[in-house]
Design a protein around this motif. Structure first.
Motif, PDB file in Angstrom:
ATOM      1  N   GLU A 118      74.980  20.242  47.532  1.00 44.55           N
ATOM      2  CA  GLU A 118      75.771  21.460  48.159  1.00 44.55           C
ATOM      3  C   GLU A 118      74.791  22.629  48.173  1.00 44.55           C
ATOM      4  N   THR A 119      73.449  22.325  47.707  1.00 45.81           N
ATOM      5  CA  THR A 119      72.747  23.572  48.204  1.00 45.81           C
ATOM      6  C   THR A 119      73.003  24.101  49.399  1.00 45.81           C
ATOM      7  N   TYR A 120      73.048  25.483  49.382  1.00 44.35           N
ATOM      8  CA  TYR A 120      73.404  25.982  50.788  1.00 44.35           C
ATOM      9  C   TYR A 120      72.833  27.526  51.049  1.00 44.35           C
ATOM     10  N   VAL A 121      72.924  28.052  52.323  1.00 41.44           N
ATOM     11  CA  VAL A 121      72.722  29.476  52.618  1.00 41.44           C
ATOM     12  C   VAL A 121      73.972  30.197  52.728  1.00 41.44           C
ATOM     13  N   ARG A 122      73.891  31.358  52.236  1.00 44.61           N
ATOM     14  CA  ARG A 122      75.181  32.253  52.290  1.00 44.61           C
ATOM     15  C   ARG A 122      74.696  33.485  53.176  1.00 44.61           C
ATOM     16  N   PHE A 123      75.550  33.913  54.044  1.00 48.28           N
ATOM     17  CA  PHE A 123      75.462  35.242  54.560  1.00 48.28           C
ATOM     18  C   PHE A 123      76.772  36.000  54.126  1.00 48.28           C
ATOM     19  N   MET A 124      76.592  37.167  53.774  1.00 51.74           N
ATOM     20  CA  MET A 124      77.782  37.887  52.994  1.00 51.74           C
ATOM     21  C   MET A 124      77.810  39.358  53.716  1.00 51.74           C
ATOM     22  N   LYS A 125      79.161  39.875  53.581  1.00 49.39           N
ATOM     23  CA  LYS A 125      79.077  41.129  54.098  1.00 49.39           C
ATOM     24  C   LYS A 125      80.336  41.939  53.216  1.00 49.39           C
ATOM     25  N   TYR A 126      80.011  43.095  52.617  1.00 45.89           N
ATOM     26  CA  TYR A 126      80.870  43.797  51.772  1.00 45.89           C
ATOM     27  C   TYR A 126      81.489  44.987  52.752  1.00 45.89           C
ATOM     28  N   VAL A 140      84.590  47.761  40.548  1.00 44.10           N
ATOM     29  CA  VAL A 140      83.721  46.415  40.509  1.00 44.10           C
ATOM     30  C   VAL A 140      84.200  45.742  41.520  1.00 44.10           C
ATOM     31  N   TRP A 141      83.387  45.422  42.467  1.00 45.74           N
ATOM     32  CA  TRP A 141      83.620  44.586  43.761  1.00 45.74           C
ATOM     33  C   TRP A 141      83.558  43.263  43.612  1.00 45.74           C
ATOM     34  N   LEU A 142      82.831  42.699  42.819  1.00 49.29           N
ATOM     35  CA  LEU A 142      82.552  41.333  42.554  1.00 49.29           C
ATOM     36  C   LEU A 142      82.417  41.071  40.908  1.00 49.29           C
ATOM     37  N   LYS A 143      83.512  40.730  40.177  1.00 52.63           N
ATOM     38  CA  LYS A 143      83.397  40.567  38.787  1.00 52.63           C
ATOM     39  C   LYS A 143      82.132  40.094  38.341  1.00 52.63           C
ATOM     40  N   GLY A 144      81.832  40.300  37.016  1.00 51.52           N
ATOM     41  CA  GLY A 144      80.685  39.661  36.151  1.00 51.52           C
ATOM     42  C   GLY A 144      80.802  38.145  36.194  1.00 51.52           C
ATOM     43  N   HIS A 145      80.046  37.380  36.499  1.00 46.20           N
ATOM     44  CA  HIS A 145      79.859  35.777  36.452  1.00 46.20           C
ATOM     45  C   HIS A 145      78.671  35.273  36.485  1.00 46.20           C
ATOM     46  N   THR A 146      78.724  34.181  36.262  1.00 49.45           N
ATOM     47  CA  THR A 146      77.410  33.153  36.355  1.00 49.45           C
ATOM     48  C   THR A 146      77.640  32.287  37.415  1.00 49.45           C
ATOM     49  N   ASP A 147      76.433  32.124  38.369  1.00 46.92           N
ATOM     50  CA  ASP A 147      76.711  31.095  39.579  1.00 46.92           C
ATOM     51  C   ASP A 147      76.998  29.863  38.968  1.00 46.92           C
ATOM     52  N   PHE A 148      77.160  29.006  39.535  1.00 50.23           N
ATOM     53  CA  PHE A 148      77.422  27.406  38.898  1.00 50.23           C
ATOM     54  C   PHE A 148      76.410  26.705  39.158  1.00 50.23           C
ATOM     55  N   GLY A 149      75.546  26.849  39.905  1.00 48.64           N
ATOM     56  CA  GLY A 149      74.428  26.133  40.375  1.00 48.64           C
ATOM     57  C   GLY A 149      73.483  26.136  39.271  1.00 48.64           C
ATOM     58  N   SER A 150      72.051  25.729  39.709  1.00 46.11           N
ATOM     59  CA  SER A 150      70.873  25.928  38.788  1.00 46.11           C
ATOM     60  C   SER A 150      70.055  27.036  39.140  1.00 46.11           C
ATOM     61  N   ILE A 151      69.852  27.349  40.359  1.00 46.30           N
ATOM     62  CA  ILE A 151      69.124  28.780  40.673  1.00 46.30           C
ATOM     63  C   ILE A 151      69.916  29.617  42.009  1.00 46.30           C
ATOM     64  N   THR A 152      69.808  30.711  42.085  1.00 49.41           N
ATOM     65  CA  THR A 152      70.180  31.429  43.077  1.00 49.41           C
ATOM     66  C   THR A 152      69.098  32.312  43.472  1.00 49.41           C
ATOM     67  N   SER A 217      75.051  44.190  53.074  1.00 48.70           N
ATOM     68  CA  SER A 217      74.657  42.689  53.610  1.00 48.70           C
ATOM     69  C   SER A 217      74.015  41.760  52.831  1.00 48.70           C
ATOM     70  N   GLY A 218      74.150  40.497  52.703  1.00 49.80           N
ATOM     71  CA  GLY A 218      73.229  39.730  51.743  1.00 49.80           C
ATOM     72  C   GLY A 218      73.074  38.308  52.219  1.00 49.80           C
ATOM     73  N   VAL A 219      71.791  37.982  52.133  1.00 51.68           N
ATOM     74  CA  VAL A 219      71.345  36.445  52.320  1.00 51.68           C
ATOM     75  C   VAL A 219      71.087  36.008  51.338  1.00 51.68           C
ATOM     76  N   PHE A 220      71.525  34.774  50.840  1.00 49.55           N
ATOM     77  CA  PHE A 220      71.267  34.012  49.582  1.00 49.55           C
ATOM     78  C   PHE A 220      71.019  32.444  49.957  1.00 49.55           C
ATOM     79  N   TYR A 221      70.372  31.955  48.894  1.00 48.04           N
ATOM     80  CA  TYR A 221      70.363  30.610  48.899  1.00 48.04           C
ATOM     81  C   TYR A 221      70.831  30.091  47.554  1.00 48.04           C
ATOM     82  N   PHE A 222      71.918  29.287  47.481  1.00 51.67           N
ATOM     83  CA  PHE A 222      72.571  29.014  46.408  1.00 51.67           C
ATOM     84  C   PHE A 222      72.082  27.490  46.014  1.00 51.67           C
ATOM     85  N   VAL A 223      71.250  27.253  45.083  1.00 45.72           N
ATOM     86  CA  VAL A 223      70.617  25.797  44.688  1.00 45.72           C
ATOM     87  C   VAL A 223      71.411  25.060  43.590  1.00 45.72           C
ATOM     88  N   MET A 224      71.706  24.062  44.045  1.00 42.10           N
ATOM     89  CA  MET A 224      72.394  23.108  43.076  1.00 42.10           C
ATOM     90  C   MET A 224      71.439  21.742  42.651  1.00 42.10           C
TER      91      MET A 224
END
Ligand SMILES: O=C(O)CCC(=O)C(=O)O
Ligand SMILES: [Fe+2]
Length: 295
Positions: A118-126, A140-152, A217-224
């Motif tokens: 499920e490695t995916y591209v994310r477009f985000m808007k706050y 706090v807009w998005l609580k402290g967390h770790t991403d669940f994949g390997s690399i973001t 705005s954000g553009v991300f690549y969430f890697v699993m």
């Protein structure tokens, strides 16, 4: 390299298209983390829900349906995913494998661009929030967390809001650098490296005063890793043999990437958390592993 501004433009087209919201609200509930996430889907704190939208697209852009407004951008989004995967992720994975004194393709092998995963591209808007929402969540807009994949891979953008938690318990701002990326490690990397590479604990807070009127705005690549990969430590690493391995679960109970992502995404912002350490850290148990959220 495919242009990031165009990717930002694609994001606006996706999120501005009214039918995309209804269409993807349905898909998001069916597919879990894929598609469009509407605002207020997650609980942040004190009864306040999130004010951010995002749209997640698998790197294989043909894997799922997309609304008409999105379709013209799919070739470009696919090129963007490929660029990020091969030109940014691969060098990072090589360095991390070498850091464990493993063959340099050891991590690349379990992150196949064409594999099932499920490695995916994310477009985000706050969106800006009310004073009341800011007060109740301590900004706090998005609580402290770790991403669940390997690399973001986070494409650096100019509105300050992202912070990382240091070992000393201090939150620090991540500074914008033009044309740079921020690389975070996630849970899967922590599992695979037996705790040697820790998942980055990060959060998003209200920007500083001079940027508070801007939309972020954000553009991300969430890697699993591939779905079938068992998230147990790479115990043959000479480094891990020297420094020791931290296991969060016994190896025979280690979840696969698919199990871990399903557990994390269905629980996120939906489940009841148990407070630890006053209200600063909250915990929940997923696949037998304790997952912490940091306020
Ligand atoms: O908006 C950001 O900079 C980070 C977002 C984030 O941490 C996430 O989507 O997991
Ligand atoms: Fe994150």
């Amino acid at each position: 390299m495919p242009s990031i501004p165009r990717a930002f433009f694609a994001r606006h087209a996706i999120l501005a298209f009214p039918n995309a919201r209804a269409f993807h609200r349905r898909l998001f509930s069916i597919y879990g983390e894929q598609g469009y996430k509407p605002r207020q889907y997650w609980h942040i704190d004190n009864g306040v829900r999130d004010q951010l939208e995002h749209y997640n697209i698998n790197r294989d852009v043909t894997k799922r349906e997309h609304p008409l407004a999105v379709r013209p951008f799919l070739p470009e989004i696919e090129a963007f995913a490929k660029h990020t995967h091969f030109n940014i992720l691969h060098p990072v994975l090589r360095l991390l494998a070498l850091g464990l004194e493993l063959p340099e393709d050891e991590l690349i092998k379990i992150h196949g661009f064409d594999a099932v995963g499920e490695t995916y591209v994310r477009f985000m808007k706050y969106y800006p929030r009310t004073q009341d929402e800011e007060a109740k969540t301590n900004n706090v807009w998005l609580k402290g967390h770790t991403d669940f994949g390997s690399i973001t891979v986070l494409y650096s953008q100019p509105i300050a809001a992202l912070q990382i938690l240091g070992k000393d318990g201090q939150w620090r701002w991540v500074k914008h650098i033009e044309n740079a990326v921020v690389i975070n490690a996630g849970d899967a990397m922590e599992f695979l490296s037996g705790g040697y590479y820790k998942g980055t604990i990060h959060r998003v807070v209200q920007p500083p005063k001079d940027q508070q009127h801007l939309t972020r705005s954000g553009v991300f690549y969430f890697v699993m890793p591939d779905d079938a990969v068992k998230l147990a430590p790479l115990a043959h690493s000479p480094v891990l043999q020297r420094v020791g391995i931290e296991r969060r679960v016994p190896d025979d109970e280690a979840p696969t990437m698919e199990e871990w992502r399903r557990g994390r995404t269905s629980a996120y912002g939906q489940s009841e958390l148990t407070a630890e350490d006053g209200r600063k850290v909250e915990a929940e148990v997923i696949n037998g592993v304790v997952v912490k959220h940091y306020n």
